[in-house]
Design a protein around this motif. Structure first.
Motif, PDB file in Angstrom:
ATOM      1  N   THR A 325       1.968 -14.664  -4.487  1.00 40.81           N
ATOM      2  CA  THR A 325       0.747 -14.161  -4.177  1.00 40.81           C
ATOM      3  C   THR A 325       0.936 -12.662  -3.986  1.00 40.81           C
ATOM      4  OG1 THR A 325       0.830 -14.818  -2.076  1.00 40.81           O
ATOM      5  CG2 THR A 325      -0.050 -16.347  -3.361  1.00 40.81           C
ATOM      6  N   TRP A 326      -0.078 -11.910  -4.042  1.00 49.49           N
ATOM      7  CA  TRP A 326      -0.281 -10.427  -3.893  1.00 49.49           C
ATOM      8  C   TRP A 326      -1.162  -9.962  -2.676  1.00 49.49           C
ATOM      9  CZ3 TRP A 326       3.378  -7.746  -6.588  1.00 49.49           C
ATOM     10  CH2 TRP A 326       4.209  -8.658  -7.443  1.00 49.49           C
ATOM     11  N   HIS A 327      -0.579  -8.980  -1.862  1.00 53.97           N
ATOM     12  CA  HIS A 327      -1.488  -8.672  -0.670  1.00 53.97           C
ATOM     13  C   HIS A 327      -1.240  -7.008  -0.564  1.00 53.97           C
ATOM     14  CE1 HIS A 327      -1.401 -12.816   0.288  1.00 53.97           C
ATOM     15  NE2 HIS A 327      -0.024 -12.881  -0.100  1.00 53.97           N
ATOM     16  N   PRO A 328      -2.213  -6.383  -0.739  1.00 59.48           N
ATOM     17  CA  PRO A 328      -2.196  -4.901  -0.709  1.00 59.48           C
ATOM     18  C   PRO A 328      -2.042  -4.683   0.842  1.00 59.48           C
ATOM     19  CG  PRO A 328      -4.490  -5.653  -0.951  1.00 59.48           C
ATOM     20  CD  PRO A 328      -3.669  -7.084  -1.339  1.00 59.48           C
ATOM     21  N   LEU A 329      -1.386  -3.550   1.106  1.00 55.58           N
ATOM     22  CA  LEU A 329      -1.175  -2.878   2.397  1.00 55.58           C
ATOM     23  C   LEU A 329      -2.001  -1.527   2.342  1.00 55.58           C
ATOM     24  CD1 LEU A 329       2.276  -3.563   2.958  1.00 55.58           C
ATOM     25  CD2 LEU A 329       0.476  -5.089   3.611  1.00 55.58           C
ATOM     26  N   SER A 330      -2.084  -0.870   1.303  1.00 53.07           N
ATOM     27  CA  SER A 330      -2.470   0.585   1.657  1.00 53.07           C
ATOM     28  C   SER A 330      -2.903   0.930   0.038  1.00 53.07           C
ATOM     29  CB  SER A 330      -1.738   1.611   2.348  1.00 53.07           C
ATOM     30  OG  SER A 330      -0.628   1.671   1.648  1.00 53.07           O
ATOM     31  N   VAL A 331      -4.115   1.976   0.014  1.00 52.58           N
ATOM     32  CA  VAL A 331      -4.230   2.554  -1.205  1.00 52.58           C
ATOM     33  C   VAL A 331      -4.674   4.144  -0.928  1.00 52.58           C
ATOM     34  CG1 VAL A 331      -5.894   2.640  -3.308  1.00 52.58           C
ATOM     35  CG2 VAL A 331      -5.067   0.650  -2.377  1.00 52.58           C
ATOM     36  N   ALA A 332      -3.704   4.823  -1.136  1.00 55.08           N
ATOM     37  CA  ALA A 332      -4.080   6.343  -0.560  1.00 55.08           C
ATOM     38  C   ALA A 332      -3.593   7.295  -1.661  1.00 55.08           C
ATOM     39  CB  ALA A 332      -3.136   6.428   0.650  1.00 55.08           C
ATOM     40  N   ALA A 333      -3.895   8.659  -1.533  1.00 58.56           N
ATOM     41  CA  ALA A 333      -3.566   9.646  -2.247  1.00 58.56           C
ATOM     42  C   ALA A 333      -1.931   9.757  -2.303  1.00 58.56           C
ATOM     43  CB  ALA A 333      -4.102  10.805  -1.777  1.00 58.56           C
ATOM     44  N   ALA A 334      -1.418   9.881  -3.436  1.00 54.18           N
ATOM     45  CA  ALA A 334       0.091   9.849  -3.329  1.00 54.18           C
ATOM     46  C   ALA A 334       0.753  11.259  -2.800  1.00 54.18           C
ATOM     47  CB  ALA A 334       0.717   9.938  -5.115  1.00 54.18           C
ATOM     48  N   PRO A 335       1.736  11.237  -2.068  1.00 50.93           N
ATOM     49  CA  PRO A 335       2.171  12.584  -1.579  1.00 50.93           C
ATOM     50  C   PRO A 335       2.559  13.480  -2.487  1.00 50.93           C
ATOM     51  CG  PRO A 335       3.886  10.792  -1.153  1.00 50.93           C
ATOM     52  CD  PRO A 335       2.547  10.331  -1.414  1.00 50.93           C
ATOM     53  N   ARG A 336       2.367  14.703  -2.414  1.00 47.66           N
ATOM     54  CA  ARG A 336       2.873  15.781  -3.347  1.00 47.66           C
ATOM     55  C   ARG A 336       4.062  16.340  -3.087  1.00 47.66           C
ATOM     56  NH1 ARG A 336      -1.695  17.692  -6.296  1.00 47.66           N
ATOM     57  NH2 ARG A 336      -3.671  16.884  -5.294  1.00 47.66           N
TER      58      ARG A 336
END
Length: 336
Positions: A325-336
């Motif tokens: 099973t899959w559980h998202p923790l965060s969706v954010a802009a990737a660091p540059r």
């Protein structure tokens, strides 16, 4: 392995050896409200159990990037290539060649087609590059020498729908898949084929959309929403299992980012990279997946763990199994 065809009498008439369970002989019970196929299945069947338990199909698309489609009407046994009317002398040699070239073989036929209607077509698809090219053959033996790298054939850019109807592999695929395959053309202009085993039997009815490789499960009704969305160049999140050719972690991350960002285009959020972060003592795996977004890269952090319970995952399974099973923790802009 013999491919001789033998028919025997059953209460409903002749049954081909290659057909595990004729559709009309399957046990009857009302399906779950989440899916309304024409056929009915006993409550113990894997697809009924998955619907009742609300199993998530996320990240269950096959990993294959390149696919070889072989038009072959008539019945298919559990091994559709070796147990069909395909030339028995050619079949094992072609299977070996396909393995060497990294091609997954799918037998295909038109819904309701008769053997005499076959155009003896074949195709190669690359879901990462999103192309599908069709050719035709005079004999099956030609495929042992034909280029299988996409260098021949006519391009087919419009969505092509492969509906798993492989009753010789699992009754759920036949009972749920056949009505859907017949209904899809009426749902809109669509190039529709029945196909052999796609995997994920418990998510029947299963559909592979080429050339992009998006795989759907538990497709309800006549599939109109699916055809309409792909006609617009979009996916349908509700029944999306993932995109073939990607790792499960990448499939899960892409799907959760789509839901978070509202990006439904079939080519949105391409995978830039997948990195394993950790595995703890409880068997939890954590992944960092970088996706290409419209305003810069997106970083999705996601956990995966084995299901708490276990059960029979296909109708033919002999012992219970667990699944990821899959559980998202965060969706954010990737660091540059």
């Amino acid at each position: 392995m013999s491919t001789q065809q033998v028919s025997e009498q059953s209460p409903s008439g002749p049954v081909d050896d290659f057909c595990q369970t004729p559709e009309e002989d399957l046990p009857l019970v009302e399906p779950s409200a989440r899916s309304t196929p024409v056929g009915r299945l006993d409550a113990s069947r894997c697809s009924v159990q998955a619907l009742l338990a609300a199993d998530s199909p996320v990240a269950t698309a096959p990993p294959a990037r390149r696919w070889l489609l072989l038009e072959q009407p008539g019945p298919w046994g559990r091994d559709a290539l070796l147990q069909s009317r395909f030339d028995p002398a050619v079949a094992p040699l072609l299977a070996a060649r396909a393995r060497e070239l990294g091609l997954r073989i799918q037998m295909v036929r038109r819904p309701g087609d008769r053997l005499a209607d076959s155009g003896r077509r074949w195709a190669v698809a690359d879901v990462a590059a999103s192309w599908l090219r069709w050719s035709s053959r005079e004999t099956d033996a030609e495929l042992l020498d034909a280029p299988l790298d996409g260098s021949v054939g006519a391009d087919h850019d419009d969505p092509t729908y492969l509906v798993c109807t492989h009753g010789g592999h699992d009754a759920c695929c036949a009972v749920r898949g056949r009505p859907l395959a017949r209904a899809l053309p009426a749902a809109g202009p669509a190039d529709v084929w029945e196909t052999s085993h796609l995997g994920g039997d418990r998510f029947a009815a299963n559909v592979l959309v080429l050339p992009t490789g998006h795989v759907y499960g538990q497709v309800p009704g006549d599939g109109a929403a699916l055809v309409q969305a792909h006609g617009r160049g979009e996916v349908v999140l509700d029944h999306l299992r993932g995109r073939a050719g990607l790792t499960p972690a990448a499939q899960a991350a892409q799907q959760h980012a789509r839901a978070e960002l509202g990006l439904l285009g079939v080519h949105d959020l391409p995978v830039r990279g997948v990195r394993s972060l950790q595995v703890d003592e409880a068997g939890v795996e954590r992944w960092a997946v970088t996706l290409g977004g419209p305003d810069g890269d997106v970083l999705v952090t996601i956990d995966s763990r084995l299901s708490a319970d276990s059960r029979l995952l296909t109708c033919a399974a002999v012992r219970p199994g667990r699944w990821r099973t899959w559980h998202p923790l965060s969706v954010a802009a990737a660091p540059r």
